[in-house]
Design a protein around this motif. Structure first.
Motif, mmCIF file in Angstrom:
data_model
loop_
_atom_site.group_PDB
_atom_site.id
_atom_site.type_symbol
_atom_site.label_atom_id
_atom_site.label_comp_id
_atom_site.label_asym_id
_atom_site.label_seq_id
_atom_site.Cartn_x
_atom_site.Cartn_y
_atom_site.Cartn_z
ATOM 1 N N ALA A 30 19.480 -32.125 25.080
ATOM 2 C CA ALA A 30 18.681 -31.616 23.949
ATOM 3 C C ALA A 30 19.889 -31.551 22.872
ATOM 4 N N THR A 31 20.909 -30.592 23.217
ATOM 5 C CA THR A 31 22.212 -30.103 22.152
ATOM 6 C C THR A 31 22.821 -31.380 21.805
ATOM 7 N N TRP A 33 21.927 -34.468 21.565
ATOM 8 C CA TRP A 33 21.053 -35.345 20.547
ATOM 9 C C TRP A 33 21.084 -34.691 19.296
ATOM 10 N N GLN A 34 20.648 -33.167 19.271
ATOM 11 C CA GLN A 34 20.817 -32.625 17.967
ATOM 12 C C GLN A 34 21.826 -32.754 17.296
ATOM 13 N N ASN A 35 23.130 -32.608 17.901
ATOM 14 C CA ASN A 35 24.586 -33.016 17.189
ATOM 15 C C ASN A 35 24.324 -34.317 16.844
ATOM 16 N N VAL A 37 22.048 -36.662 15.942
ATOM 17 C CA VAL A 37 21.402 -36.993 14.811
ATOM 18 C C VAL A 37 21.945 -36.371 13.693
ATOM 19 N N TYR A 49 14.239 -43.498 14.441
ATOM 20 C CA TYR A 49 12.921 -42.913 14.349
ATOM 21 C C TYR A 49 11.855 -43.864 14.809
ATOM 22 N N TYR A 71 11.494 -35.569 18.226
ATOM 23 C CA TYR A 71 11.377 -34.319 17.277
ATOM 24 C C TYR A 71 12.714 -34.271 16.206
ATOM 25 N N GLU A 72 13.742 -34.279 16.858
ATOM 26 C CA GLU A 72 15.035 -34.198 16.201
ATOM 27 C C GLU A 72 15.183 -35.387 15.174
ATOM 28 N N LYS A 75 12.569 -34.604 12.236
ATOM 29 C CA LYS A 75 13.026 -33.088 11.325
ATOM 30 C C LYS A 75 14.298 -33.741 10.464
ATOM 31 N N ARG A 76 15.086 -34.613 11.002
ATOM 32 C CA ARG A 76 16.174 -35.192 10.091
ATOM 33 C C ARG A 76 15.907 -36.132 9.261
#
Length: 86
Positions: A30-31, A33-35, A37, A49, A71-72, A75-76
């Motif tokens: 998760a961390t 992937w957040q970075n 994205v 997406y 989700y990430e 959001k982006r």
């Protein structure tokens, strides 16, 4: 925290290289992937997406993992769409 096994870790590294984004620094999917994205180009955000949305609709892959990733991206994508509209 969703932890990557060896196979997923290799997939994260391969994905990072192919998209010219930073490789994972831990096995926390998760961390990473957040970075990831946050580093992707706008066209890549839209492409992934659509791909992940299709995976969710068709119940492909690990639904928890796909949901986190989607989700990430969503959001982006909304952030990018808001900037484009203004």
């Amino acid at each position: 925290m969703l932890v990557a096994d060896a196979r997923r870790m290799q997939a994260m590294i391969t994905f990072s290289k192919s998209c010219n984004i930073s490789s994972p620094v831990s096995n926390d999917i998760a961390t990473w992937w957040q970075n990831a994205v946050g580093e992707m180009k706008e066209k890549d955000i839209h492409f992934f997406y659509l791909a992940l949305k299709g995976a969710l609709v068709n119940n492909l892959g690990n639904s928890t993992l796909v949901s986190i990733m989607f989700y990430e991206l969503e959001k982006r994508k909304l952030e990018l769409d808001t900037v484009t509209c203004n």
